[in-house]
Design an enzyme around this catalytic site. Structure first.
Site: not given
Length: 373
Positions: A143, A193
């Site tokens: 993140e 991602e």
């Protein structure tokens, strides 16, 4: 390396020795397709102005208030172990301003980084309860990698447009136009991602922990029932198995997703961890943030194109193999397509003409043809 000392306001760095990357550019770990899009957007004149204007239309302020009022903000007093991981991740990737982080009550394991002006990180209780410390460290690094790359801006827009598409579904053309944009953003986000998975590995510096975390996300907290090699073999079977029919189904299955499939993520991360690029980063050779302004959009797009070309050529997927063969001018299109869809019908090919033969083990066999998997 992390040494437990204060740096840029980051304290409580864990004692375990991990390499730190001062001034690291997000280009270091970004997937080529992700990187080319980001470089182009960063170079686009007026881009920041447009999104500041757009921020007034997006429910970002509402989201921030929602998490502040209905979730638990990570700090020294609340979820202190997550706060240590967050500061450590920012220390390793040299992100000076630590983004706020919230824990949201949700049994579904998930995490996200959103926000136009400033990123915020949200993790669910399902994820916190599922992962051990090293696995969670990789997720927090993932993140923080999103935050360093600026992915939170586009993730926020994707969430907004997806919601908008539902609201205007009754308007045929309006819905189609928005969904076209959403589909493009999802394709980019799936690549982002993969970038963030790499950032998570740079923070955790423990490939096995990253693999375990992905397996748990796929199969729950049953590590004693799972095996990394077998899990990665699933990714190999997924890519190479089936015929053209399965290739089409793979595309249809992935289109509505914002994330790549978990086995695919694991295989991609392992491949990168074993690459020369990763070793050079760990040896301290990587692009610096102060060089970003000199990055060529053309070179980034060329690198992205080369990556896709290489992927098509090396892929074992039936459709990709067909595309690669046709690009090389090999064979007949009709014949290759017919063979690619060999399992599509139960019609057996006509036997060759010749003298009759006696009965054999295969004579009269009425089993359905294999589908190539």
């Amino acid at each position: 390396m992390s040494d437990g000392h204060e740096h840029n306001g980051h304290e409580h760095v864990p004692s375990r020795q991990r390499r730190r990357f001062p001034g690291i550019s997000s280009r270091t770990y970004e997937h080529p397709a992700d990187r080319s899009a980001l470089v182009a957007l960063r170079k686009l004149s007026g881009f920041d102005t447009v999104f500041k204007a757009l921020s007034g239309l997006l429910p970002e302020r509402s989201l921030r208030l929602l998490f502040l009022s209905d979730s638990v903000r990570v700090s020294d007093q609340q979820f202190a172990h997550l706060n240590v991981m967050l500061r450590d991740a920012c220390y390793i990737l040299d992100l000076e301003k630590v983004p706020p982080m919230y824990v949201n009550q949700d049994p579904q394991p998930n995490a996200m980084c959103i926000g136009l002006d400033e990123p915020i990180i949200v993790v669910t209780t399902g994820l916190v309860e599922l992962l051990d410390e090293e696995e969670m460290r990789a997720v927090v690094g993932h993140e923080v990698g999103h935050a360093l790359s600026g992915h939170s801006v586009y993730r926020t827009i994707l969430l907004f447009l997806t919601s908008l598409a539902v609201r205007v579904a009754w308007i045929p053309l309006g819905n189609l136009a928005i969904m076209a944009i959403v589909t493009g953003l999802r394709e980019w986000f799936r690549k982002s991602e993969l970038s963030a998975d790499r950032a998570g590995l740079l923070v955790g510096q423990d490939l096995q922990a990253s693999m375990r975390g992905l397996m748990k996300i796929a199969g729950g907290n049953h590590l004693h029932e799972m095996n990394v090699d077998a899990f990665l073999a699933q990714a190999e079977e997924y890519e190479a198995g089936g015929d053209l029919r399965d290739s089409v189904l793979k595309i249809l299955n992935v289109l509505p997703r914002s994330h790549p499939f978990t086995t695919v993520r694991a295989a991609e991360l392992k491949k990168w961890a074993e690459s020369r690029d990763y070793q050079r980063i760990m040896d301290g050779h990587y692009p610096r943030r102060d060089e970003d302004k000199d990055t060529s959009v053309r070179d980034s797009w060329r690198e992205s194109a080369n990556h896709y070309s290489s992927h098509v050529k090396s892929s074992k997927d039936p459709l990709m193999k067909l595309v690669s063969d046709l690009a090389g001018g090999a064979g007949d299109l009709g014949d290759r397509v017919r063979r690619g869809f060999g399992g599509f019908t139960n019609t057996s090919p006509e036997p060759p003409q010749g003298p009759e033969t006696g009965p054999s083990d295969s004579a009269g066999d009425d089993r359905p043809p294999r589908d190539g998997s």
